[in-house]
Design an enzyme around this catalytic site. Sequence first.
Site, PDB file in Angstrom:
ATOM      1  CE  LYS A 141       4.826  -3.606   1.607  1.00  9.93           C
ATOM      2  NZ  LYS A 141       5.937  -3.654   0.673  1.00  9.93           N
ATOM      3  CD  GLU A 175      10.694  -1.188  -0.088  1.00 11.49           C
ATOM      4  OE1 GLU A 175      11.677  -1.196   0.654  1.00 11.49           O
ATOM      5  OE2 GLU A 175       9.834  -0.288  -0.074  1.00 11.49           O
ATOM      6  NE  ARG A 227      -2.502   3.466   1.933  1.00 13.89           N
ATOM      7  CZ  ARG A 227      -1.261   3.166   1.504  1.00 13.89           C
ATOM      8  NH1 ARG A 227      -0.610   3.993   0.730  1.00 13.89           N
ATOM      9  NH2 ARG A 227      -0.682   2.044   1.861  1.00 13.89           N
TER      10      ARG A 227
HETATM   11  P1  ATP Z   1       5.121   0.475   2.745  1.00 14.37           P
HETATM   12  O1  ATP Z   1       4.955   1.905   2.302  1.00 14.37           O
HETATM   13  O2  ATP Z   1       4.594   0.146   4.109  1.00 14.37           O
HETATM   14  O3  ATP Z   1       6.454  -0.127   2.407  1.00 14.37           O
HETATM   15  P2  ATP Z   1       3.402  -0.218   0.557  1.00 14.37           P
HETATM   16  O4  ATP Z   1       2.122  -0.838   0.941  1.00 14.37           O
HETATM   17  O5  ATP Z   1       3.439   1.117  -0.051  1.00 14.37           O
HETATM   18  O6  ATP Z   1       4.187  -0.358   1.853  1.00 14.37           O
HETATM   19  P3  ATP Z   1       4.714  -1.317  -1.780  1.00 14.37           P
HETATM   20  O7  ATP Z   1       5.340  -2.647  -1.876  1.00 14.37           O
HETATM   21  O8  ATP Z   1       5.526  -0.133  -2.093  1.00 14.37           O
HETATM   22  O9  ATP Z   1       4.194  -1.233  -0.321  1.00 14.37           O
HETATM   23  O10 ATP Z   1       3.364  -1.311  -2.620  1.00 14.37           O
HETATM   24  C1  ATP Z   1       3.265  -1.793  -3.919  1.00 14.37           C
HETATM   25  C2  ATP Z   1       2.142  -1.103  -4.638  1.00 14.37           C
HETATM   26  O11 ATP Z   1       0.907  -1.316  -3.978  1.00 14.37           O
HETATM   27  C3  ATP Z   1       2.353   0.391  -4.709  1.00 14.37           C
HETATM   28  O12 ATP Z   1       2.070   0.818  -6.030  1.00 14.37           O
HETATM   29  C4  ATP Z   1       1.366   0.944  -3.738  1.00 14.37           C
HETATM   30  O13 ATP Z   1       0.931   2.231  -4.105  1.00 14.37           O
HETATM   31  C5  ATP Z   1       0.232  -0.089  -3.781  1.00 14.37           C
HETATM   32  N1  ATP Z   1      -0.494  -0.095  -2.516  1.00 14.37           N
HETATM   33  C6  ATP Z   1       0.016  -0.292  -1.296  1.00 14.37           C
HETATM   34  N2  ATP Z   1      -0.933  -0.197  -0.347  1.00 14.37           N
HETATM   35  C7  ATP Z   1      -2.097   0.052  -0.987  1.00 14.37           C
HETATM   36  C8  ATP Z   1      -3.448   0.259  -0.563  1.00 14.37           C
HETATM   37  N3  ATP Z   1      -3.779   0.217   0.724  1.00 14.37           N
HETATM   38  N4  ATP Z   1      -4.383   0.484  -1.503  1.00 14.37           N
HETATM   39  C9  ATP Z   1      -4.040   0.517  -2.800  1.00 14.37           C
HETATM   40  N5  ATP Z   1      -2.794   0.339  -3.261  1.00 14.37           N
HETATM   41  C10 ATP Z   1      -1.822   0.114  -2.383  1.00 14.37           C
HETATM   42 MG    MG Z   2       5.659   1.823  -0.658  1.00 14.96          MG
END
Ligand code: ATP
Ligand code: MG
Length: 561
Positions: free
Chosen positions: A274, A35, A264
Amino acid sequence: MSDSTTPKLDFIREIIAADLATGKHATTITRFPPEPNGYLHIGHAKSICLNFGIALENQATHGKCHLRFDDTNPEKEETEYVESIKEDVKWLGFDWGDDLYFASDYFDFFHDCAVHLIKEGKAYVEQQSAEEMRANRGNLTTPGTPSPFRDRPLEENLDLFARMKAGEFKEGECVLRAKIDLASSNMNLRDPVLYRIMHAHHHNTGNQWCIYPLYDFAHPLEDALEHITHSLCTLEFENHRPLYDWFIEHCPVPSKPRQIEFARLNLTYTIMSKRKLLELVQGGHVSGWNDPRLPTISGLRRRGYPPEAVVHFCKRVGITKFSGTTDVALLEFDVRDFLNHSAPRRMGVLDPVKVVLENWATEPLTHVEVPNHPQNPDMGERRIPISAEIWIEREDFMEVPEKKFFRLGPDRHVRLKGGHIIRCTGFEKDATGTITLIRAVILPGTVGADSPAGIECKAAIHWVDVATGQDAQVRLYDRLFTIENPEEAPGGFLSVINPDSLQTVTAKIEPALATAAAGFSCQFDRIGYFVADAADHHPGTQPVFNRTVALRDSWAKKAGR
Ligand code: ATP
Ligand code: MG
């Protein structure tokens, strides 16, 4: 076909291998779906390495990985983030080719799917307030109470939804809900919201829409539309999978992707949400999204972490279903290990004290030749100017040397790296007892030669020539938080920021370093790995170096490991 030389596949790659073997899929299409509401961090790197890695491993069947911006929420996205995300994915060494997508390009499709669900009697326009909806959802032991609007006639639903789309309602006045199962033990299936009204400008579609789909509804449709075979996400979506499957089953989609969840990445001494990273940036606790203390990919890059080390680390952490927290020391180990091989050596003195070589005239050199790497002769040698006065590291001198201190002290010998063996003949102190000057003599004939018989010289120290050395600003970065799990600090993560996470010193550096290009990465002999700062270093006029990582892990020592 697995033998001891075939590395064991993680559970996701096993599923994929089986799907290819049985012919369920002819190839793999994965996606990385950020996102664009913040910069990527090393947790995202794990997901990038997994998704793009699988595509690379399946080149034989033309496996692909899409980069898809999940920009369905009009309020949070910014183009600055889109650009930074692309840069970060490329920097890690991955390429989406022609497969760059924006979920907002699918708004018509989401809308058509919603209309389809209404026509199938599987969605309805809800006019209860958000509080009423919450109260009527029930809980784990009590089923939900049906909304008075749940059984509206189909035509009325179509009409109301069209009017929602036409902008006839205010935000919160109504939403579109799926009609699934109010008694489900999975709360996600209790008539989840599909669309909400937002009178907001969208960066891609402008003011064309005032209804926007929710993530759970949009995501499976995006995947299906792009013919994603395996939709890989983190464990918190496990409970959403039945809903994902429900949308795939009941909407007119062109393919049937499968969602698989993995743990994760969490790292000690840092945070990855974020929202919290944004708080650090906006609160001025760090200098920006690319502050070298942040776990953002742009921060790691500015810190001097090689992308290869980050990718290697992500591979080593592996893909499992078990969530845990990885020691950041493992990442630092990979960074050191990679730089040890790739980084040329240079000399810089962080805490300088002057040494006067009193008998320099007996063998006055203009320069010495020093190898750029101790193990790799291909990196060549360089000529470093030297003269009668040099800087050495304050801690390389002890007035009263401890046992096992083999460096300089009164009447003691030490070698100048690449140069002479010298002997200390005296020193001066100021009123506070600080050493201000060291006197020494060179032992003629010792450059490139063994110590003369009877002279004990066990160490070689780094140095910088006073006449030609330059001043540099050196930024010594350390962990941003003082505790392993800052998110669990009773006073909140801001209360455990490490006050010593950045120390700035004026160091002396050899002349060649002052003219190095921004981004140049090297080892300062005996100290650590440093990189010329991407933003503030100006070759020749303003040298600025960031410490990437110290040579040794000082935290392990503190923790008694
Ligand atoms: P937020 O939920 O704070 O908006 P997010 O880290 O989930 O942030 P996204 O932009 O939705 O942000 O993430 C993009 C991709 O990265 C998603 O598929 C998510 O599952 C993966 N991702 C995010 N954080 C991690 C992590 N710590 N380890 C592995 N994959 C991650
Ligand atoms: Mg997310």
